[in-house]
Design a protein around this motif. Structure first.
Motif, short mmCIF file in Angstrom:
data_model
loop_
_atom_site.label_atom_id
_atom_site.label_comp_id
_atom_site.label_asym_id
_atom_site.label_seq_id
_atom_site.Cartn_x
_atom_site.Cartn_y
_atom_site.Cartn_z
N SER A 1 0.84 -1.19 0.00
CA SER A 1 0.00 0.00 0.00
C SER A 1 0.87 1.23 0.00
N VAL A 2 0.58 2.15 -0.92
CA VAL A 2 1.34 3.39 -1.01
C VAL A 2 0.37 4.53 -1.28
N GLN A 3 0.85 5.73 -1.06
CA GLN A 3 0.06 6.91 -1.40
C GLN A 3 0.32 7.28 -2.85
N ALA A 4 -0.63 8.00 -3.41
CA ALA A 4 -0.47 8.46 -4.78
C ALA A 4 0.83 9.22 -4.93
N GLY A 5 1.51 8.95 -6.04
CA GLY A 5 2.80 9.57 -6.28
C GLY A 5 3.97 8.70 -5.84
N GLY A 6 3.68 7.66 -5.09
CA GLY A 6 4.73 6.79 -4.59
C GLY A 6 5.17 5.76 -5.61
N SER A 7 6.08 4.89 -5.17
CA SER A 7 6.65 3.88 -6.07
C SER A 7 6.65 2.51 -5.41
N LEU A 8 6.58 1.50 -6.25
CA LEU A 8 6.73 0.12 -5.83
C LEU A 8 7.49 -0.63 -6.90
N ARG A 9 8.19 -1.68 -6.50
CA ARG A 9 8.87 -2.54 -7.45
C ARG A 9 8.39 -3.97 -7.24
N LEU A 10 7.73 -4.50 -8.24
CA LEU A 10 7.27 -5.87 -8.18
C LEU A 10 8.33 -6.80 -8.76
N SER A 11 8.42 -7.99 -8.17
CA SER A 11 9.33 -9.01 -8.67
C SER A 11 8.55 -10.29 -8.91
N CYS A 12 9.02 -11.07 -9.87
CA CYS A 12 8.40 -12.36 -10.17
C CYS A 12 9.51 -13.37 -10.38
N ALA A 13 9.67 -14.27 -9.45
CA ALA A 13 10.69 -15.32 -9.55
C ALA A 13 10.08 -16.52 -10.27
N VAL A 14 10.73 -16.93 -11.33
CA VAL A 14 10.22 -18.03 -12.15
C VAL A 14 11.17 -19.21 -12.03
N SER A 15 10.61 -20.38 -11.83
CA SER A 15 11.44 -21.57 -11.70
C SER A 15 10.80 -22.74 -12.45
N GLY A 16 11.60 -23.77 -12.67
CA GLY A 16 11.06 -24.98 -13.26
C GLY A 16 11.16 -25.07 -14.76
N TYR A 17 12.00 -24.23 -15.37
CA TYR A 17 12.18 -24.32 -16.81
C TYR A 17 13.65 -24.26 -17.13
N SER A 18 13.97 -24.73 -18.32
CA SER A 18 15.37 -24.83 -18.68
C SER A 18 15.82 -23.78 -19.68
N TYR A 19 14.91 -23.03 -20.25
CA TYR A 19 15.32 -21.95 -21.14
C TYR A 19 14.37 -20.77 -20.96
N THR A 20 14.81 -19.61 -21.35
CA THR A 20 14.08 -18.37 -21.08
C THR A 20 12.86 -18.23 -21.98
N PRO A 21 11.70 -17.97 -21.40
CA PRO A 21 10.51 -17.75 -22.22
C PRO A 21 10.66 -16.53 -23.11
N ALA A 22 10.05 -16.58 -24.27
CA ALA A 22 10.14 -15.46 -25.20
C ALA A 22 9.22 -14.32 -24.81
N CYS A 23 8.17 -14.60 -24.07
CA CYS A 23 7.17 -13.59 -23.75
C CYS A 23 6.89 -13.61 -22.26
#
Length: 126
Positions: free
Chosen positions: A11-33
């Motif tokens: 939760s942030v106030q208007a004008g603020g910033s956040l950084r989302l992260s998504c850790a992906v596992s279980g694959y052997s090569y990088t998805p194109a999309c």
């Protein structure tokens, strides 16, 4: 088994910033999309930002252009979304998603990725 785990919402106030992260596992090569989608209460899910190929090509929905930046770290198998100048209308559940291949010009709009995370909540107050 492929897994996507988002983090970084809050939760942030208007004008603020956040950084989302998504850790992906279980694959052997990088998805194109890879990308971020969001869904606000009572609204349809929408594509927010996509990143394609080796990360050179990106796309954004008009409402976040100039404020959000999508990036990926292939070595860490992690997708990011830097969100600046947040507005109350950015509130929603944010999901990361990917496909091994896609049509980059329509992938965000189609909202039909095969692999999805569980979501992380972003709340922006005025």
């Amino acid at each position: 088994q492929v897994q996507l785990v988002e983090s970084g919402g809050g939760s942030v106030q208007a004008g603020g910033s956040l950084r989302l992260s998504c850790a992906v596992s279980g694959y052997s090569y990088t998805p194109a999309c890879m990308g971020w989608f969001r869904q606000a209460p009572g609204k349809e899910r929408e594509g927010v930002a996509g990143i394609y190929g080796r990360g050179i090509t990106t796309a954004y929905t008009d409402s976040v252009k100039g404020r959000f930046t999508i990036s990926r770290n292939n070595a860490k198998n992690t997708l990011y979304l830097q969100m600046n100048s947040l507005k109350p209308e950015d509130t929603g559940m944010y999901y990361c998603a990917f496909d091994w291949a896609c049509a980059s010009t329509t992938w965000l709009a189609n909202k039909q990725a095969n692999y999805w995370g569980q979501g992380t909540q972003v709340t922006v107050s005025s």
